[in-house]
Design a protein around this motif. Structure first.
Motif, PDB file in Angstrom:
ATOM      1  N   ALA A  82       0.422  -1.288  -0.246  1.00  0.00           N
ATOM      2  CA  ALA A  82      -0.075  -0.475  -0.226  1.00  0.00           C
ATOM      3  C   ALA A  82       0.827   1.202  -0.025  1.00  0.00           C
ATOM      4  CB  ALA A  82      -0.769   0.024   1.133  1.00  0.00           C
ATOM      5  N   LEU A  83       1.907   1.694   0.984  1.00  0.00           N
ATOM      6  CA  LEU A  83       3.312   2.759   0.526  1.00  0.00           C
ATOM      7  C   LEU A  83       4.074   2.392  -0.807  1.00  0.00           C
ATOM      8  CD1 LEU A  83       4.046   4.353   2.496  1.00  0.00           C
ATOM      9  CD2 LEU A  83       5.478   3.441   3.321  1.00  0.00           C
ATOM     10  N   ARG A  84       4.034   1.265  -1.183  1.00  0.00           N
ATOM     11  CA  ARG A  84       4.838   1.259  -2.291  1.00  0.00           C
ATOM     12  C   ARG A  84       4.159   2.070  -3.499  1.00  0.00           C
ATOM     13  NH1 ARG A  84       6.168  -3.998  -4.350  1.00  0.00           N
ATOM     14  NH2 ARG A  84       7.587  -3.919  -2.603  1.00  0.00           N
ATOM     15  N   GLY A  85       2.552   2.549  -3.585  1.00  0.00           N
ATOM     16  CA  GLY A  85       2.368   2.753  -4.445  1.00  0.00           C
ATOM     17  C   GLY A  85       2.148   4.551  -4.714  1.00  0.00           C
ATOM     18  N   PRO A  86       1.907   4.849  -3.443  1.00  0.00           N
ATOM     19  CA  PRO A  86       1.995   6.074  -3.736  1.00  0.00           C
ATOM     20  C   PRO A  86       3.414   6.665  -3.349  1.00  0.00           C
ATOM     21  CG  PRO A  86       1.073   5.749  -1.362  1.00  0.00           C
ATOM     22  CD  PRO A  86       1.261   4.906  -2.252  1.00  0.00           C
ATOM     23  N   VAL A  87       4.142   6.344  -2.875  1.00  0.00           N
ATOM     24  CA  VAL A  87       5.834   5.862  -3.161  1.00  0.00           C
ATOM     25  C   VAL A  87       6.143   6.018  -4.911  1.00  0.00           C
ATOM     26  CG1 VAL A  87       8.508   5.824  -2.375  1.00  0.00           C
ATOM     27  CG2 VAL A  87       6.265   6.137  -0.959  1.00  0.00           C
ATOM     28  N   ASP A  88       6.123   5.470  -4.408  1.00  0.00           N
ATOM     29  CA  ASP A  88       6.599   5.161  -6.907  1.00  0.00           C
ATOM     30  C   ASP A  88       5.738   6.177  -7.239  1.00  0.00           C
ATOM     31  OD1 ASP A  88       8.301   3.073  -5.730  1.00  0.00           O
ATOM     32  OD2 ASP A  88       6.129   1.141  -7.251  1.00  0.00           O
ATOM     33  N   GLU A  89       4.780   6.816  -6.979  1.00  0.00           N
ATOM     34  CA  GLU A  89       3.861   7.758  -7.930  1.00  0.00           C
ATOM     35  C   GLU A  89       4.878   9.399  -7.396  1.00  0.00           C
ATOM     36  OE1 GLU A  89      -0.534  10.169  -8.143  1.00  0.00           O
ATOM     37  OE2 GLU A  89      -0.359   8.923  -6.613  1.00  0.00           O
ATOM     38  N   ASN A  91       7.975   9.414  -6.993  1.00  0.00           N
ATOM     39  CA  ASN A  91       9.262   8.963  -7.755  1.00  0.00           C
ATOM     40  C   ASN A  91       9.431   9.130  -8.787  1.00  0.00           C
ATOM     41  OD1 ASN A  91      10.186   8.563  -5.359  1.00  0.00           O
ATOM     42  ND2 ASN A  91      10.915   6.598  -5.051  1.00  0.00           N
ATOM     43  N   ALA A  92       8.106   8.720  -9.722  1.00  0.00           N
ATOM     44  CA  ALA A  92       8.179   9.142 -11.005  1.00  0.00           C
ATOM     45  C   ALA A  92       7.666   9.919 -11.424  1.00  0.00           C
ATOM     46  CB  ALA A  92       6.448   7.732 -11.851  1.00  0.00           C
ATOM     47  N   THR A  93       7.169  10.713 -10.402  1.00  0.00           N
ATOM     48  CA  THR A  93       6.676  12.766 -11.418  1.00  0.00           C
ATOM     49  C   THR A  93       7.851  13.787 -10.630  1.00  0.00           C
ATOM     50  OG1 THR A  93       5.145  12.555  -9.218  1.00  0.00           O
ATOM     51  CG2 THR A  93       4.612  11.394 -11.394  1.00  0.00           C
ATOM     52  N   HIS A  94       8.722  12.989  -9.477  1.00  0.00           N
ATOM     53  CA  HIS A  94       9.659  13.873  -8.905  1.00  0.00           C
ATOM     54  C   HIS A  94      10.701  13.834  -9.472  1.00  0.00           C
ATOM     55  CE1 HIS A  94       5.749  14.686  -7.242  1.00  0.00           C
ATOM     56  NE2 HIS A  94       6.147  15.783  -6.733  1.00  0.00           N
ATOM     57  N   ASP A  95      11.141  14.723 -10.399  1.00  0.00           N
ATOM     58  CA  ASP A  95      12.908  14.516 -10.261  1.00  0.00           C
ATOM     59  C   ASP A  95      13.947  14.992  -9.691  1.00  0.00           C
ATOM     60  OD1 ASP A  95      12.405  13.070 -12.996  1.00  0.00           O
ATOM     61  OD2 ASP A  95      12.489  15.345 -13.624  1.00  0.00           O
ATOM     62  N   ARG A  96      14.090  16.054  -8.828  1.00  0.00           N
ATOM     63  CA  ARG A  96      14.735  16.725  -7.599  1.00  0.00           C
ATOM     64  C   ARG A  96      14.558  15.246  -6.485  1.00  0.00           C
ATOM     65  NH1 ARG A  96      14.831  20.843  -3.924  1.00  0.00           N
ATOM     66  NH2 ARG A  96      16.926  21.774  -3.637  1.00  0.00           N
ATOM     67  N   VAL A  97      13.252  15.611  -6.043  1.00  0.00           N
ATOM     68  CA  VAL A  97      13.563  14.790  -4.719  1.00  0.00           C
ATOM     69  C   VAL A  97      13.256  13.679  -4.649  1.00  0.00           C
ATOM     70  CG1 VAL A  97      12.525  14.981  -2.759  1.00  0.00           C
ATOM     71  CG2 VAL A  97      13.622  16.958  -3.891  1.00  0.00           C
ATOM     72  N   LYS A  98      13.492  12.676  -4.131  1.00  0.00           N
ATOM     73  CA  LYS A  98      13.523  10.506  -4.412  1.00  0.00           C
ATOM     74  C   LYS A  98      12.549  10.433  -2.932  1.00  0.00           C
ATOM     75  CE  LYS A  98      13.322  10.391  -8.820  1.00  0.00           C
ATOM     76  NZ  LYS A  98      12.724  10.191 -10.370  1.00  0.00           N
ATOM     77  N   VAL A  99      11.878   9.523  -2.957  1.00  0.00           N
ATOM     78  CA  VAL A  99      12.015   8.738  -1.709  1.00  0.00           C
ATOM     79  C   VAL A  99      12.238   7.465  -1.500  1.00  0.00           C
ATOM     80  CG1 VAL A  99      10.400   8.728   0.263  1.00  0.00           C
ATOM     81  CG2 VAL A  99       9.831  10.919  -1.186  1.00  0.00           C
ATOM     82  N   ARG A 100      13.085   7.157  -0.424  1.00  0.00           N
ATOM     83  CA  ARG A 100      13.492   6.046  -0.648  1.00  0.00           C
ATOM     84  C   ARG A 100      12.743   4.772   0.826  1.00  0.00           C
ATOM     85  NH1 ARG A 100      19.182   4.258  -0.455  1.00  0.00           N
ATOM     86  NH2 ARG A 100      19.307   5.499  -2.829  1.00  0.00           N
ATOM     87  N   THR A 101      12.058   3.695   1.015  1.00  0.00           N
ATOM     88  CA  THR A 101      11.664   3.173   2.241  1.00  0.00           C
ATOM     89  C   THR A 101      12.321   2.723   3.173  1.00  0.00           C
ATOM     90  OG1 THR A 101       9.931   1.803   0.792  1.00  0.00           O
ATOM     91  CG2 THR A 101       9.460   3.804   1.367  1.00  0.00           C
ATOM     92  N   LYS A 102      12.065   2.879   4.213  1.00  0.00           N
ATOM     93  CA  LYS A 102      12.852   1.405   5.313  1.00  0.00           C
ATOM     94  C   LYS A 102      11.505   1.261   6.188  1.00  0.00           C
ATOM     95  CE  LYS A 102      17.658   2.318   4.566  1.00  0.00           C
ATOM     96  NZ  LYS A 102      18.090   0.742   4.332  1.00  0.00           N
ATOM     97  N   ALA A 103      11.836  -0.080   6.066  1.00  0.00           N
ATOM     98  CA  ALA A 103      10.499  -0.754   7.162  1.00  0.00           C
ATOM     99  C   ALA A 103      11.375  -2.032   8.175  1.00  0.00           C
ATOM    100  CB  ALA A 103       8.974  -1.110   6.863  1.00  0.00           C
ATOM    101  N   VAL A 104      10.941  -2.060   9.496  1.00  0.00           N
ATOM    102  CA  VAL A 104      11.255  -2.662  10.946  1.00  0.00           C
ATOM    103  C   VAL A 104       9.775  -3.239  10.789  1.00  0.00           C
ATOM    104  CG1 VAL A 104      13.345  -2.309  10.852  1.00  0.00           C
ATOM    105  CG2 VAL A 104      11.553  -1.346  12.245  1.00  0.00           C
TER     106      VAL A 104
END
Length: 468
Positions: A82-89, A91-104
């Motif tokens: 569920a979180l991957r969907g908006p984060v991928d969106e 990253n696909a639409t923003h060139d200067r700032v990317k988000v990388r998820t980490k989880a525990v």
């Protein structure tokens, strides 16, 4: 996702476990003056190796984007997807700032926040259980929301959600999942006992509990009229605080420096639970999560995340499940219940707070068409509904839970208007653990009502004074 990562409760579709006491009997206290090396070595080295290495942080120059890290407990299954969907969106639409998820896993989340901070490896964006916010603010982990974001949060979310995301009157993040508590009941068991509908007052609650409880000739419990359970914090403490709030009481005083449990409201709650156990309507040693779905519990107070789990696990028997507001002591009393939740906030150590806040605004306030529901709502609200949860945005919830949605979710949505947030002062996690210990002592006959109230007050007051 109660919250398994709630707290206030376990995750939708996952079995409950001890989620509100995350793998430490005593949560980390302030680390002022404690060296990073000393603090890090005080915790398992395996935890440090399990995701503490910081990814490359870009400069933001062309060809070298800023990389923001987001640390959450959405580590597997539907939550991770569920979180991957908006984060991928993003990253696909923003060139200067990317988000990388980490989880525990949720049980390691608070420890990981504290360890990574001490080691200088804190994530830019963190997703804490709101119970911990006071501790994280005190430890210098959470950054206050800038005024424009604080205004958006205050304007867009319900009072309980804003309160949970605030410490000392300052807003620290965007509420994500919000769980309210209500009364689950088995329609068939009530009907077989000659009862037309769920109780509205405590007198009706007790009467229904006694009439629906059953034992065999050897005294073994066959059906609990009202499910009290020592299984985990989200049941033991959550249901007690929901009843306490319904009685007009509070666990922690307004200034956050002492407990308010030893009050007339606290006494009537402890008296009620004590009577239910002594008279055989409750059997706290039974796992209420399994017993309710198998028709062995007539009523139980729990959080809204459970609705999706019951629907998946009970099959056709789910038609017997109803949900109603938590009963109040008297018919004309004002409704109240407990709410728990999570929020997304920015680390004080982030080198790119402006970009991180902008990502949170995009995720939590921008309205888009929900891919599954076809309704317009924020990305976070659509995410939460997709996994059977709620947010503190009542407008989004009404839109997403429109015609055709499970009617058992409605009482939890309605409760957003009158729920009381779980206290999140610096010593809240340990105070909750102490409360649980004394509730269990009351239920198992080790303490009287007077002793349980007195001991809770002494122990929690001591913790509150030490935590400031």
């Amino acid at each position: 996702m109660t919250p398994s990562r709630r707290t206030g409760g376990p995750s939708p579709g996952q079995p409950p476990r001890r989620t509100d006491s995350p793998s430490l009997s005593q949560p980390p206290r302030r680390t002022d003056g404690l060296s990073r090396r000393h603090f890090a070595l005080a915790l398992p080295s395996a935890l440090l190796a399990s995701g503490c290495a910081a990814p490359h942080q870009g400069t933001g120059r062309p060809g070298d984007p800023i990389v923001l890290t987001l640390l959450s407990h959405y580590a597997s299954g539907v939550l991770k997807e569920a979180l991957r969907g908006p984060v991928d969106e993003w990253n696909a639409t923003h060139d200067r700032v990317k988000v990388r998820t980490k989880a525990v896993e949720f049980t390691d989340l608070l420890t990981t926040f504290m360890v990574r901070q001490a080691a200088g490896q804190g994530a830019d964006i963190i997703h804490p259980y709101c119970l911990w916010n006071g501790q994280l603010v005190q430890a210098g982990v959470l950054r206050p929301a800038p005024s424009e974001h604080a205004e958006e949060i205050t304007r867009g979310y319900g009072e309980a959600a804003v309160g949970a995301a605030s410490v000392g009157g300052k807003v620290y993040g965007y509420p994500t999942e919000v769980q309210t508590y209500a009364l689950y009941y088995n329609k068939r068991l009530l009907r077989e006992a000659g009862i037309d509908g769920p109780p509205r007052t405590w007198r009706e609650l007790e009467e229904t509990a006694y009439r629906t409880s059953k034992r065999d000739r050897y005294g073994n419990t066959l059906v609990q009229g009202f499910g009290l359970s020592t299984y985990d914090d989200s049941t033991t403490v959550g249901q007690t605080l929901a009843l306490l709030n319904a009685a007009g009481g509070r666990f922690v005083s307004a200034d956050g420096r002492s407990t308010a449990i030893d009050s007339p409201a606290g006494r009537v709650v402890f008296d009620l639970e004590h009577r239910l156990v002594v008279k055989g309507a409750s059997a706290p040693g039974i796992n209420v999560y399994k017993a309710f779905q198998s028709g062995q519990v007539a009523m139980v107070v729990s959080a809204g995340w459970w609705t999706g789990s019951l629907k998946a696990q009970m099959g056709k028997d789910y038609r017997d499940v109803g949900v109603a507001p938590v009963p109040v002591p008297e018919a004309d009393d004002k409704r109240a219940t407990l709410s728990t939740g999570f929020m997304l906030g920015i680390n004080t150590a982030s080198k790119h707070p402006r970009e991180a806040w902008e990502f949170l605004r995009w995720l939590n306030t921008e309205k888009v068409k929900s891919p599954k529901k076809g309704a317009t709502a924020t990305r976070m609200s659509s995410l939460q509904v997709s996994v059977g949860s709620l947010t503190g945005r009542a407008d989004d919830m009404r839109t997403l839970l429109g015609a055709g949605s499970d009617p058992n979710l409605r009482p939890f949505l309605d409760a957003l208007a009158y729920a009381v947030p779980e206290p999140n002062v610096p010593g809240a996690q340990q105070a909750k653990s102490l409360l649980r210990k004394n509730i269990e002592a009351l239920w198992t006959g080790q303490q009287s009502v007077d002793e349980a109230l007195r001991t809770t007050r002494r122990q929690v007051d001591q913790e509150m004074s030490r935590s400031w």
